[in-house]
Design a protein around this motif. Structure first.
Motif, PDB file in Angstrom:
ATOM      1  N   VAL A   1      38.650  25.284  47.047  1.00  0.00           N
ATOM      2  CA  VAL A   1      39.848  24.705  46.439  1.00  0.00           C
ATOM      3  C   VAL A   1      41.079  25.100  47.238  1.00  0.00           C
ATOM      4  N   SER A   2      41.196  26.391  47.537  1.00  0.00           N
ATOM      5  CA  SER A   2      42.308  26.901  48.344  1.00  0.00           C
ATOM      6  C   SER A   2      41.932  28.264  48.899  1.00  0.00           C
ATOM      7  N   GLY A   3      42.086  28.418  50.202  1.00  0.00           N
ATOM      8  CA  GLY A   3      41.789  29.689  50.835  1.00  0.00           C
ATOM      9  C   GLY A   3      42.784  30.778  50.479  1.00  0.00           C
ATOM     10  N   ASP A   4      43.933  30.393  49.913  1.00  0.00           N
ATOM     11  CA  ASP A   4      44.955  31.391  49.573  1.00  0.00           C
ATOM     12  C   ASP A   4      44.498  32.320  48.451  1.00  0.00           C
ATOM     13  N   PHE A   5      43.625  31.831  47.581  1.00  0.00           N
ATOM     14  CA  PHE A   5      43.198  32.654  46.450  1.00  0.00           C
ATOM     15  C   PHE A   5      42.546  33.961  46.891  1.00  0.00           C
ATOM     16  N   ALA A   6      41.850  33.930  48.029  1.00  0.00           N
ATOM     17  CA  ALA A   6      41.105  35.106  48.480  1.00  0.00           C
ATOM     18  C   ALA A   6      41.926  36.019  49.387  1.00  0.00           C
ATOM     19  N   LYS A   7      43.173  35.682  49.648  1.00  0.00           N
ATOM     20  CA  LYS A   7      44.001  36.507  50.521  1.00  0.00           C
ATOM     21  C   LYS A   7      44.427  37.780  49.797  1.00  0.00           C
ATOM     22  N   PRO A   8      44.697  38.872  50.562  1.00  0.00           N
ATOM     23  CA  PRO A   8      45.145  40.126  49.940  1.00  0.00           C
ATOM     24  C   PRO A   8      46.354  39.887  49.040  1.00  0.00           C
ATOM     25  N   GLY A   9      46.328  40.518  47.909  1.00  0.00           N
ATOM     26  CA  GLY A   9      47.396  40.325  46.927  1.00  0.00           C
ATOM     27  C   GLY A   9      47.048  39.234  45.943  1.00  0.00           C
ATOM     28  N   TRP A  10      46.721  38.060  46.477  1.00  0.00           N
ATOM     29  CA  TRP A  10      46.355  36.947  45.608  1.00  0.00           C
ATOM     30  C   TRP A  10      45.035  37.224  44.884  1.00  0.00           C
ATOM     31  N   GLU A  11      44.056  37.829  45.584  1.00  0.00           N
ATOM     32  CA  GLU A  11      42.752  38.036  44.949  1.00  0.00           C
ATOM     33  C   GLU A  11      42.869  38.987  43.756  1.00  0.00           C
ATOM     34  N   VAL A  12      43.709  40.022  43.876  1.00  0.00           N
ATOM     35  CA  VAL A  12      43.912  40.929  42.753  1.00  0.00           C
ATOM     36  C   VAL A  12      44.625  40.213  41.611  1.00  0.00           C
ATOM     37  N   ALA A  13      45.615  39.387  41.954  1.00  0.00           N
ATOM     38  CA  ALA A  13      46.354  38.649  40.928  1.00  0.00           C
ATOM     39  C   ALA A  13      45.436  37.695  40.170  1.00  0.00           C
ATOM     40  N   VAL A  14      44.605  36.938  40.907  1.00  0.00           N
ATOM     41  CA  VAL A  14      43.689  35.991  40.259  1.00  0.00           C
ATOM     42  C   VAL A  14      42.680  36.742  39.398  1.00  0.00           C
ATOM     43  N   ALA A  15      42.133  37.847  39.938  1.00  0.00           N
ATOM     44  CA  ALA A  15      41.166  38.638  39.169  1.00  0.00           C
ATOM     45  C   ALA A  15      41.800  39.194  37.903  1.00  0.00           C
ATOM     46  N   ALA A  16      43.057  39.651  38.004  1.00  0.00           N
ATOM     47  CA  ALA A  16      43.758  40.182  36.831  1.00  0.00           C
ATOM     48  C   ALA A  16      43.967  39.094  35.787  1.00  0.00           C
ATOM     49  N   VAL A  17      44.292  37.873  36.242  1.00  0.00           N
ATOM     50  CA  VAL A  17      44.461  36.747  35.310  1.00  0.00           C
ATOM     51  C   VAL A  17      43.140  36.460  34.597  1.00  0.00           C
ATOM     52  N   VAL A  18      42.034  36.498  35.345  1.00  0.00           N
ATOM     53  CA  VAL A  18      40.716  36.266  34.739  1.00  0.00           C
ATOM     54  C   VAL A  18      40.432  37.318  33.670  1.00  0.00           C
ATOM     55  N   ILE A  19      40.694  38.587  33.991  1.00  0.00           N
ATOM     56  CA  ILE A  19      40.434  39.665  33.033  1.00  0.00           C
ATOM     57  C   ILE A  19      41.328  39.526  31.810  1.00  0.00           C
ATOM     58  N   ALA A  20      42.602  39.196  32.026  1.00  0.00           N
ATOM     59  CA  ALA A  20      43.518  39.005  30.900  1.00  0.00           C
ATOM     60  C   ALA A  20      43.044  37.859  30.004  1.00  0.00           C
ATOM     61  N   ALA A  21      42.603  36.757  30.627  1.00  0.00           N
ATOM     62  CA  ALA A  21      42.113  35.617  29.849  1.00  0.00           C
ATOM     63  C   ALA A  21      40.866  36.002  29.053  1.00  0.00           C
ATOM     64  N   VAL A  22      39.995  36.776  29.677  1.00  0.00           N
ATOM     65  CA  VAL A  22      38.779  37.236  29.004  1.00  0.00           C
ATOM     66  C   VAL A  22      39.133  38.116  27.806  1.00  0.00           C
ATOM     67  N   CYS A  23      40.133  38.976  27.972  1.00  0.00           N
ATOM     68  CA  CYS A  23      40.579  39.825  26.862  1.00  0.00           C
ATOM     69  C   CYS A  23      41.087  38.977  25.700  1.00  0.00           C
ATOM     70  N   VAL A  24      41.903  37.988  26.003  1.00  0.00           N
ATOM     71  CA  VAL A  24      42.459  37.127  24.957  1.00  0.00           C
ATOM     72  C   VAL A  24      41.343  36.375  24.235  1.00  0.00           C
ATOM     73  N   LEU A  25      40.405  35.819  24.991  1.00  0.00           N
ATOM     74  CA  LEU A  25      39.300  35.080  24.385  1.00  0.00           C
ATOM     75  C   LEU A  25      38.481  35.967  23.457  1.00  0.00           C
ATOM     76  N   ASN A  26      38.252  37.218  23.875  1.00  0.00           N
ATOM     77  CA  ASN A  26      37.453  38.118  23.044  1.00  0.00           C
ATOM     78  C   ASN A  26      38.222  38.576  21.808  1.00  0.00           C
ATOM     79  N   ILE A  27      39.515  38.798  21.950  1.00  0.00           N
ATOM     80  CA  ILE A  27      40.314  39.178  20.783  1.00  0.00           C
ATOM     81  C   ILE A  27      40.353  38.037  19.772  1.00  0.00           C
TER      82      ILE A  27
END
Length: 673
Positions: free
Chosen positions: A144-170
């Protein structure tokens, strides 16, 4: 609790004699017959496979880095242990039908200390799986976009995934009630893996590449082989989470055997075939530092995407890349959500068994989900993501997994000796007699293998050794201090509280001064919990008024007319009363800002003693448990309960209902056994 571990309205009181549902204690087994959820064996197998098979998306590269051309064989070897482990987990899960996996098995086989060790070890593994799955998402989005895997972006995307997972579980949006939709995703995952294998056989079939640069015990070395074999257990990261399906999805004994056998064979075979295709597509090559493969380097975070990128012609590679991105991304997010569900249930189980403070397992008011545990787990998972070191996380995972699995196997063996006659819908096959028990040979073999694997982690995985031992030392120190200082109990004794104690659900009826008679039966916990919830509902108003909610727990000792009220009674009766009151205090004190007082009352009749305590303490309500239905037939004329009143209205209850100076809340009576 997520996925059905919450209160769900069980144990609600009946006011002034109106029936309420009978409370089910947390440890009670579900009633027969077994209820199926409508997912046939193929669908159920797909869901179970996906619960384990998702880890191929990040395990393949970590194992290939050290296993090189032997990676397919290493996955098969690890698969042997996985197959044996599956048998043990299925026997234990079907026997107890409770969440907790290895920790639950150890609780019944050994004691609370061993259960905590297993639970604490697997707890970090849940967090690592969340971090690994979330960290892999931005890399699998590369088409989709190579930018997602770049340093900085990968942590941000992973953090968004974890935050979304937390919200879904709550919010309890975890897939319960959506089994068919999740089964379709599981089938898509299984189909993708089969497509990679089949297409790979057509376009990159070069078996000679598998044996290139292999010199047994030299390249890779014996240490590398052992290291890779232990890390390969990451491929079966979902086994604890899959074991949590036991209370939710029930099948017949025959289907249970079919799923267990098919899973034990199909999962390792699928991993081995995927690894073989991967090393033919991205082969081991010589380098200045020795043989290596890009699977363990450039593609370590997205090995499956690296494999299909090497397919030819170009249009096949591009088609497969998009297919991997479209399927792997939701599968990894689902895996992170499933692991978050697992860790929240796990913390909740530790909380109700008084192994960690109850506030860590506190349930959200409306959804009954352990929001504190979910938020804390999410923050820890984000912290594990920040270094972006997949290899480090894999090594730490191996420490917890090998320790917990060893305890699980030993527990199944111990239970065969301790409870040989307990009903087992599924039994690990092949055994030999040991007194009245039959010891399972596969579990014994697996216990030895997993123990050796754990020792190899201590010997060869330096970082995992120190991080793992530090994690266990911290947990055990915390456990000892909590049990000894705050709980005032031993390290091995089981002390649990009802699920109601961890919920903030507010009942409609609220009282601040409640009298609770207890009788030393197993239903006392539910009665005190009901009263505690009523008292806790008033705590905010009481604080504003400068007061506090209170539970007065009493035990009435009935003294015969032939003795004076202050006569010396048998020591056993006094001890029984104190035990019942001590237990009631433990349950009552689980409710924040609710004061609990206890006392023994002597009276000629139980009902009269209860009313005396109510008047003396100015009780606003009495919460009393219904009496067991009489076993005497024929009504009041021959000593039974008369037909003119409900079965739960016994002599003491009837007296209290007629003469009480305040409201009476009658909980549902126990059903006859």
């Amino acid at each position: 609790m997520n996925g059905g571990a919450g209160t769900g309205g069980e144990g609600e009181p009946a006011v002034n004699g109106q029936d309420g549902p009978r409370p089910r204690r947390p440890e009670e087994p579900r009633a027969e017959p077994i209820l199926e959820r409508g997912l046939g064996v193929p669908w159920l197998f797909a869901a179970a496979y996906s619960a384990v098979g998702f880890s191929i998306y990040f395990a393949l590269g970590v194992v290939a880095e050290r296993g090189l051309g032997l990676t397919p064989l290493i996955f098969l070897a690890a698969g042997l242990l996985f197959g044996l482990t599956t048998l043990s987990y299925v026997e234990g899960g079907a026997m107890f039908r409770q969440r907790g996996g290895s920790s639950t098995f150890a609780r019944y086989a050994f004691n609370e200390l061993i259960a905590f060790i297993a639970g604490w070890a697997i707890l970090i593994d849940y967090l690592i799986v969340i971090a690994l799955a979330a960290l892999s998402v931005p890399h699998y989005l590369e088409p989709v976009s190579g930018d997602f895997a770049k340093p900085g972006w990968e942590v941000a995307v992973a953090a968004v995934v974890i935050a979304a997972v937390c919200v879904l579980n709550i919010l309890n949006v975890t897939g319960r009630g959506r089994q068919r939709s999740l089964a379709l995703l599981a089938l898509a995952d299984l189909g993708l893996q089969l497509a990679v294998i089949v297409v790979g056989m057509l376009v990159v079939m070069h078996p000679d590449r598998l044996t290139a640069h292999i010199e047994l015990f030299t390249e890779p070395s014996f240490r590398d082989i052992v290291y890779a074999a232990v890390v390969a257990m990451l491929a079966y990261a979902g086994i604890e989470a899959a074991s949590d399906l036991a209370p939710d999805i029930e099948v017949s004994r025959r289907d249970l055997r079919r799923i267990a056998s098919l899973g034990a064979i199909a999962v390792p075979l699928g991993y081995a075939l995927m690894a073989a295709i991967a090393l033919m597509a991205v082969p081991v090559v010589a380098g200045p530092d020795g043989p290596h493969t890009a699977l363990g380097g450039e593609f370590v975070e997205e090995p499956v995407l690296g494999v299909v990128s090497a397919f030819h012609p170009h249009w096949v590679a591009e088609t497969m890349r998009w297919l991997v991105a479209l399927v792997a991304t939701p599968v990894l997010i689902w895996a992170a959500s499933t692991s978050m569900l697992g860790v929240s249930r796990h913390i909740y189980t530790l909380a109700i068994n008084r192994q960690i403070p109850s506030w860590l397992g506190k349930l959200e008011k409306h959804k009954a989900t352990p929001y504190v545990a979910i938020v804390i787990s999410g923050l820890i998972a984000i912290g594990l993501v920040v270094p972006t070191n997949v290899k480090l996380l894999a090594g730490i995972y191996a420490f917890g997994a090998t320790l917990a699995i060893t305890i699980a196997h030993l527990s199944i063996i111990r239970l065969r000796v301790k409870a040989p006659d307990k009903r087992r819908p599924f039994r690990v096959p092949i055994g030999f007699p040991w007194g009245p028990a039959v010891l399972p040979v596969p579990s014994i073999l697996a216990a030895v293998l997993s123990a050796l694997a754990f020792l190899s982690v201590l010997a060869y995985h330096t970082t995992a050794r120190w991080v793992g031992l530090g994690w266990m030392a911290f947990g055990l120190t915390f456990y000892v201090i909590y049990r000894k200082v705050f709980e005032g109990t031993t390290l091995t004794k089981r002390v649990s509280v009802p699920e109601h104690a961890l919920t903030k659900q507010v009942p409609e009826i609220e009282f601040s001064n409640i009298l609770v008679p207890v009788f030393g039966t197993r239903f006392d916990d539910d009665i005190v919990a009901t009263a505690g919830r009523l008292a806790a509902a008033e705590q905010a108003e009481s604080r504003r008024d400068g007061g506090e909610s209170r539970l007065d727990v009493v035990y009435v000792i009935e003294v015969p007319l032939t003795l004076p009220l202050d006569a010396k009674l048998p020591k056993e009766r006094e001890e029984q009363a104190q035990r019942a009151l001590e237990r009631a205090r433990e349950v009552g004190e689980e409710y924040e800002d609710v004061a609990v007082s206890t006392g023994v009352i002597r009276a000629r009749k139980v009902g009269a003693g209860i009313l005396e305590a109510a008047r003396r303490g100015n009780a606003e309500a009495i919460v009393i448990g219904g009496e067991p239905p009489t076993k005497i037939r024929g009504g009041a004329t021959i000593g039974g309960i008369g037909a003119a009143k409900p079965a739960e209205i016994g002599a003491a209850t009837e007296y209290v209902l007629k003469k009480a100076p305040c409201r009476v809340l009658l909980t549902a009576p126990p059903e006859p056994e």
